[in-house]
Design an enzyme around this catalytic site. Structure first.
Site, short mmCIF file in Angstrom:
data_model
loop_
_atom_site.label_atom_id
_atom_site.label_comp_id
_atom_site.label_asym_id
_atom_site.label_seq_id
_atom_site.Cartn_x
_atom_site.Cartn_y
_atom_site.Cartn_z
CG ASP A 1 -1.63 1.30 1.66
OD1 ASP A 1 -1.80 1.94 0.75
OD2 ASP A 1 -2.73 1.21 1.78
CD GLU B 1 7.77 -6.02 -6.51
OE1 GLU B 1 7.03 -6.48 -5.69
OE2 GLU B 1 7.97 -6.41 -7.41
#
Length: 255
Positions: A64, A133
């Protein structure tokens, strides 16, 4: 019990655990991790099957970033502890029950960690899998031990480097997904009809033996946690997250 980030229901010795944060794109925060850990711990004594589900359009979209942004914005400490999430995935992988990931829609970053940790992965044709990522100067340190165990080093390496979504067909070919069909709810029901005949003792003994044969997840834990903490302590990483949340720009798009 009532939970804020998950929905839980029981059907005999089967637990249905749904990640449920629709307002946050089904991302992972500390509360979701804590609530999932509480449920999985409670399931250890009597439950034989845990079915992990998300929302129809997004299974789980990873960390998040909005929560990270808000924490820093309030001037609170930014200490990041990845161990509870790693322990949650360890429970899915090694706990005394069969874990089934039922994937529909997007599974990204930590969402792939949830998938890779499960014993069986079922999906419908909308399922897509990605590791985003590296777009933010991060890498999936905690996901990789689970993903490598399931698909092998090179496929995990490729998915990490490319950062683009893999279709359910690709994920099936790479063995991330075991079976997929257009009507995945029917597929899930067929699996449960078969698996519910297995005994609690048999499942527990088998999972324990399997973990003894391959202890790579436990051996990789400290290295994965250290790498994850180092990344989220990097000011450039936090700046990239801020830019994405506030301006919807990736780090390389900074003007």
């Amino acid at each position: 019990m009532e939970y804020q980030t998950i929905h839980v229901r029981f059907q005999g010795t089967i637990c249905f655990l749904q990640l449920h944060r629709p307002q946050a794109n089904n991302t992972i925060n500390d509360q979701l991790i804590a609530e999932c850990l509480q449920v999985l711990t409670a399931c250890e004594e009597n439950i034989t099957i845990v079915v992990l589900e998300g929302l129809p359009e997004v299974f789980c979209f990873g960390a998040d970033f909005q929560d990270i942004h808000d924490t820093v914005g309030r001037g609170l400490p930014t200490e990041h502890d990845p161990e509870p999430l790693y322990n949650l995935w360890l429970k899915l992988a090694t706990g005394p029950y069969i874990t089934i990931a039922h994937v529909r829609g997007k599974a990204n970053a930590g969402g792939v960690g949830f998938v890779a940790a499960c014993d069986i992965v079922l999906a419908d044709q909308t399922a897509v899998f990605s590791l985003s990522e590296l777009l933010f100067g991060l890498f999936p340190a905690c996901v990789l031990p689970f993903l490598i165990r399931r698909v092998g080093l090179q496929k995990a390496h490729y998915l990490t480097l490319m950062t683009q979504p893999a279709t359910v067909q690709q994920a099936h070919a790479w063995h991330l997904v075991d079976v997929y069909e257009e009507q995945s709810t029917i597929l899930l029901r067929k699996h449960l009809q078969r698996l519910r005949h297995l005994s609690k003792h048999g499942i527990s003994s088998y999972k324990r033996y399997l973990h003894q044969l391959d202890n790579s997840l436990q051996q990789s834990k400290m290295q994965a946690l250290t790498a994850n903490r180092d990344m989220f302590a990097n000011p450039q990483t936090l700046e990239g997250i801020f830019q994405f949340i506030e301006h919807k720009q990736f780090p390389w798009e900074k003007s």
